[in-house]
Structure formats: structure tokens, C-alpha cells
Design a protein around this motif. Structure first.
Motif, PDB file in Angstrom:
ATOM      1  N   ASP A 106       6.457 -11.996 -14.199  1.00  0.00           N
ATOM      2  CA  ASP A 106       5.856 -11.566 -12.931  1.00  0.00           C
ATOM      3  C   ASP A 106       5.581 -10.062 -12.957  1.00  0.00           C
ATOM      4  N   ALA A 107       4.630  -9.668 -13.792  1.00  0.00           N
ATOM      5  CA  ALA A 107       4.362  -8.245 -14.020  1.00  0.00           C
ATOM      6  C   ALA A 107       3.439  -7.629 -12.982  1.00  0.00           C
ATOM      7  N   CYS A 108       2.840  -8.442 -12.124  1.00  0.00           N
ATOM      8  CA  CYS A 108       1.941  -7.932 -11.092  1.00  0.00           C
ATOM      9  C   CYS A 108       2.688  -6.940 -10.210  1.00  0.00           C
ATOM     10  N   GLY A 109       1.960  -5.953  -9.690  1.00  0.00           N
ATOM     11  CA  GLY A 109       2.546  -5.017  -8.729  1.00  0.00           C
ATOM     12  C   GLY A 109       3.037  -5.758  -7.500  1.00  0.00           C
ATOM     13  N   PRO A 110       3.661  -5.049  -6.545  1.00  0.00           N
ATOM     14  CA  PRO A 110       4.316  -5.710  -5.418  1.00  0.00           C
ATOM     15  C   PRO A 110       3.353  -6.466  -4.512  1.00  0.00           C
ATOM     16  N   VAL A 111       3.762  -7.688  -4.167  1.00  0.00           N
ATOM     17  CA  VAL A 111       2.988  -8.547  -3.260  1.00  0.00           C
ATOM     18  C   VAL A 111       3.972  -9.216  -2.300  1.00  0.00           C
ATOM     19  N   ILE A 112       3.658  -9.156  -1.010  1.00  0.00           N
ATOM     20  CA  ILE A 112       4.456  -9.821   0.020  1.00  0.00           C
ATOM     21  C   ILE A 112       3.696 -11.057   0.468  1.00  0.00           C
ATOM     22  N   GLU A 113       4.416 -12.159   0.626  1.00  0.00           N
ATOM     23  CA  GLU A 113       3.786 -13.350   1.202  1.00  0.00           C
ATOM     24  C   GLU A 113       4.332 -13.563   2.605  1.00  0.00           C
ATOM     25  N   ASP A 114       3.413 -13.798   3.540  1.00  0.00           N
ATOM     26  CA  ASP A 114       3.781 -14.136   4.914  1.00  0.00           C
ATOM     27  C   ASP A 114       3.351 -15.582   5.140  1.00  0.00           C
ATOM     28  N   PRO A 115       4.257 -16.549   4.937  1.00  0.00           N
ATOM     29  CA  PRO A 115       3.857 -17.960   5.033  1.00  0.00           C
ATOM     30  C   PRO A 115       3.441 -18.371   6.432  1.00  0.00           C
ATOM     31  N   GLN A 116       3.975 -17.730   7.460  1.00  0.00           N
ATOM     32  CA  GLN A 116       3.618 -18.085   8.836  1.00  0.00           C
ATOM     33  C   GLN A 116       2.150 -17.808   9.117  1.00  0.00           C
ATOM     34  N   ARG A 117       1.644 -16.700   8.578  1.00  0.00           N
ATOM     35  CA  ARG A 117       0.242 -16.328   8.814  1.00  0.00           C
ATOM     36  C   ARG A 117      -0.663 -16.703   7.637  1.00  0.00           C
ATOM     37  N   SER A 118      -0.085 -17.267   6.577  1.00  0.00           N
ATOM     38  CA  SER A 118      -0.831 -17.653   5.372  1.00  0.00           C
ATOM     39  C   SER A 118      -1.513 -16.450   4.730  1.00  0.00           C
ATOM     40  N   TRP A 119      -0.775 -15.347   4.597  1.00  0.00           N
ATOM     41  CA  TRP A 119      -1.279 -14.116   4.011  1.00  0.00           C
ATOM     42  C   TRP A 119      -0.541 -13.763   2.730  1.00  0.00           C
ATOM     43  N   LEU A 120      -1.264 -13.072   1.848  1.00  0.00           N
ATOM     44  CA  LEU A 120      -0.654 -12.283   0.782  1.00  0.00           C
ATOM     45  C   LEU A 120      -0.983 -10.824   1.083  1.00  0.00           C
ATOM     46  N   ILE A 121       0.008  -9.956   0.958  1.00  0.00           N
ATOM     47  CA  ILE A 121      -0.163  -8.529   1.218  1.00  0.00           C
ATOM     48  C   ILE A 121       0.089  -7.803  -0.094  1.00  0.00           C
ATOM     49  N   TRP A 122      -0.977  -7.276  -0.675  1.00  0.00           N
ATOM     50  CA  TRP A 122      -0.927  -6.610  -1.972  1.00  0.00           C
ATOM     51  C   TRP A 122      -0.758  -5.112  -1.739  1.00  0.00           C
ATOM     52  N   LEU A 123       0.251  -4.492  -2.334  1.00  0.00           N
ATOM     53  CA  LEU A 123       0.467  -3.057  -2.183  1.00  0.00           C
ATOM     54  C   LEU A 123      -0.347  -2.324  -3.241  1.00  0.00           C
ATOM     55  N   VAL A 124      -1.284  -1.492  -2.764  1.00  0.00           N
ATOM     56  CA  VAL A 124      -2.220  -0.778  -3.637  1.00  0.00           C
ATOM     57  C   VAL A 124      -2.019   0.730  -3.445  1.00  0.00           C
ATOM     58  N   PRO A 125      -2.562   1.565  -4.333  1.00  0.00           N
ATOM     59  CA  PRO A 125      -2.332   3.010  -4.231  1.00  0.00           C
ATOM     60  C   PRO A 125      -2.815   3.587  -2.905  1.00  0.00           C
ATOM     61  N   PRO A 126      -2.122   4.640  -2.408  1.00  0.00           N
ATOM     62  CA  PRO A 126      -2.561   5.277  -1.166  1.00  0.00           C
ATOM     63  C   PRO A 126      -3.958   5.858  -1.323  1.00  0.00           C
ATOM     64  N   GLY A 127      -4.747   5.777  -0.255  1.00  0.00           N
ATOM     65  CA  GLY A 127      -6.129   6.250  -0.301  1.00  0.00           C
ATOM     66  C   GLY A 127      -7.122   5.161  -0.636  1.00  0.00           C
ATOM     67  N   THR A 128      -6.639   3.980  -1.045  1.00  0.00           N
ATOM     68  CA  THR A 128      -7.549   2.881  -1.387  1.00  0.00           C
ATOM     69  C   THR A 128      -8.406   2.489  -0.190  1.00  0.00           C
ATOM     70  N   SER A 129      -7.820   2.499   1.014  1.00  0.00           N
ATOM     71  CA  SER A 129      -8.560   2.062   2.206  1.00  0.00           C
ATOM     72  C   SER A 129      -9.772   2.946   2.485  1.00  0.00           C
ATOM     73  N   GLU A 130      -9.723   4.213   2.059  1.00  0.00           N
ATOM     74  CA  GLU A 130     -10.844   5.120   2.297  1.00  0.00           C
ATOM     75  C   GLU A 130     -12.013   4.821   1.371  1.00  0.00           C
ATOM     76  N   GLN A 131     -11.763   4.142   0.261  1.00  0.00           N
ATOM     77  CA  GLN A 131     -12.816   3.855  -0.714  1.00  0.00           C
ATOM     78  C   GLN A 131     -13.165   2.368  -0.781  1.00  0.00           C
ATOM     79  N   TRP A 132     -12.436   1.544  -0.040  1.00  0.00           N
ATOM     80  CA  TRP A 132     -12.596   0.092  -0.122  1.00  0.00           C
ATOM     81  C   TRP A 132     -13.830  -0.339   0.664  1.00  0.00           C
ATOM     82  N   ALA A 133     -14.820  -0.845  -0.024  1.00  0.00           N
ATOM     83  CA  ALA A 133     -16.006  -1.363   0.658  1.00  0.00           C
ATOM     84  C   ALA A 133     -15.663  -2.713   1.284  1.00  0.00           C
TER      85      ALA A 133
END
Length: 197
Positions: free
Chosen positions: A100-127
Motif C-alpha cells: 500500500d505505497a499510495c500516499g494517504p487516503v481517507i475513506e468515508d463510507p457513509q458519504r461514499s467518498w475517498l479523500i486523497w491528501l495532495v500537496p498544499p497549493g494544489t487547489s489553486e492550480q486544479w482545473a
């Protein structure tokens, strides 16, 4: 041939005792620190340290996104997302024996989400992306305790190890390839993130 030069010495009288040192005194300073003089990135250092200590003590951690920590990419969970995670395991594999070498990922089974932790500042460049939403500042997230690795409730599908995060460019390509859906609406995400725990 090496020449060693002896350092000069002060001549002393062997029968004379050395002079006593003056007592050390500490005086209380009445100086006040203007909060405006504190660097912006240090102003919330104490609260961040308390939060990180809470995570180490197996408590739920409220953490601001962005800054020096991470942003998040949120996708649906399910077979397509798990397939993307398995490929990310291969991409981020560094030669150790962990599968399981992937970076950190949280699963929220109640909302059916995966939350992937990415480098800070990604949201400013994410199309905008059809299969994912990316959030950073000014949002907060409640991370599960570091030892929570299975349901009920949100849990670490991939563990948080050191400073390793999920690379956003590779993640976008995998989401285009595997197309996990449906994607939660960004406004809904922002209103719910601080309640994930």
C-alpha cells in the motif's frame, strides 16, 4: 613533516586562586510583543502543534487545509476508485515491501467518498474535473485518529506516513482513466468537511 604550533598561554601564578565569577541574575522583561510583528505563517503554530499532538494521541484532528500541510481531492469510492488507488500504489512504490505505497487516503463510507491528501497549493492550480473536486484554504477537515484503519466511520484506506502525499498530476490521469463517480458537489463538500470524523 607536520609542524604544530602551541597556542599562546597567559602567565598565571600557581599559588593564586582564580577570581570568583559574578552571580548570574535573570531579570523579568516587561516587553510586550505586538501580534502584527509575528510572521503570518507562524501565527497559528501553537494551535497546529496541539492538533498534531492530538493526532499522535489517537484523537480526531481538526486541521486547516493548505498552508504547510496538504490540500485534498475528493472522489467517489467504489471499484473504479480502488483500481486507481492500486495503480497509485505501483506509481509510488519506493522499493520497500509495502503493497500500500499510495500516499494517504481517507475513506468515508457513509458519504461514499475517498479523500486523497495532495500537496498544499494544489487547489489553486486544479482545473475543474469531471470525477473529482479539490479543496484547500480556507476549509478545514477533521482527520480520523491515525490508528483508525477500518470502519465504522471514516478511516485511513492508505496510511499517513511521514511527508508522503498523493501526486496530483498522476491522480488526475488515473481519475480520467478509471472515472469514479458520481463526484460530490464542491459546495456540499465545503460544508461537510469539518464534520468528517
Amino acid at each position: 613533516m607536520i609542524l604544530a604550533q602551541q597556542l599562546p598561554r597567559r602567565a598565571t601564578d600557581p599559588g593564586q586562586a582564580p577570581a570568583a565569577a559574578a552571580p548570574v541574575g535573570f531579570t523579568r522583561s516587561h516587553e510586550t510583543i505586538d501580534p502584527r510583528s509575528i510572521a503570518p505563517d507562524m501565527a497559528d503554530l501553537a494551535s497546529r502543534l496541539r492538533a498534531l499532538m492530538a493526532l499522535q494521541q489517537q484523537q480526531v484532528l481538526q486541521l486547516p487545509l493548505g498552508g504547510h500541510f496538504f490540500d485534498i481531492v475528493i472522489t467517489a469510492n467504489g471499484p473504479q476508485a480502488y483500481a486507481a488507488m492500486a495503480v497509485m500504489d505501483t506509481i509510488q512504490h519506493s522499493g520497500d515491501e509495502r503493497a500500500d505505497a499510495c500516499g494517504p487516503v481517507i475513506e468515508d463510507p457513509q458519504r461514499s467518498w475517498l479523500i486523497w491528501l495532495v500537496p498544499p497549493g494544489t487547489s489553486e492550480q486544479w482545473a475543474p474535473h469531471r470525477y473529482a473536486a479539490c479543496l484547500g484554504r480556507p476549509h478545514h477537515i477533521a482527520l480520523p485518529a491515525i490508528t483508525t484503519t477500518e470502519p465504522p466511520g471514516p478511516f485511513w484506506r492508505r496510511p499517513c506516513r511521514g511527508d508522503q502525499l498523493v501526486p496530483p498530476t498522476a491522480l488526475r490521469q488515473l481519475l480520467d482513466q478509471f472515472q469514479p463517480g458520481p463526484t460530490p458537489h464542491e459546495a456540499v463538500l465545503a460544508s461537510m468537511l469539518s464534520n468528517i470524523s
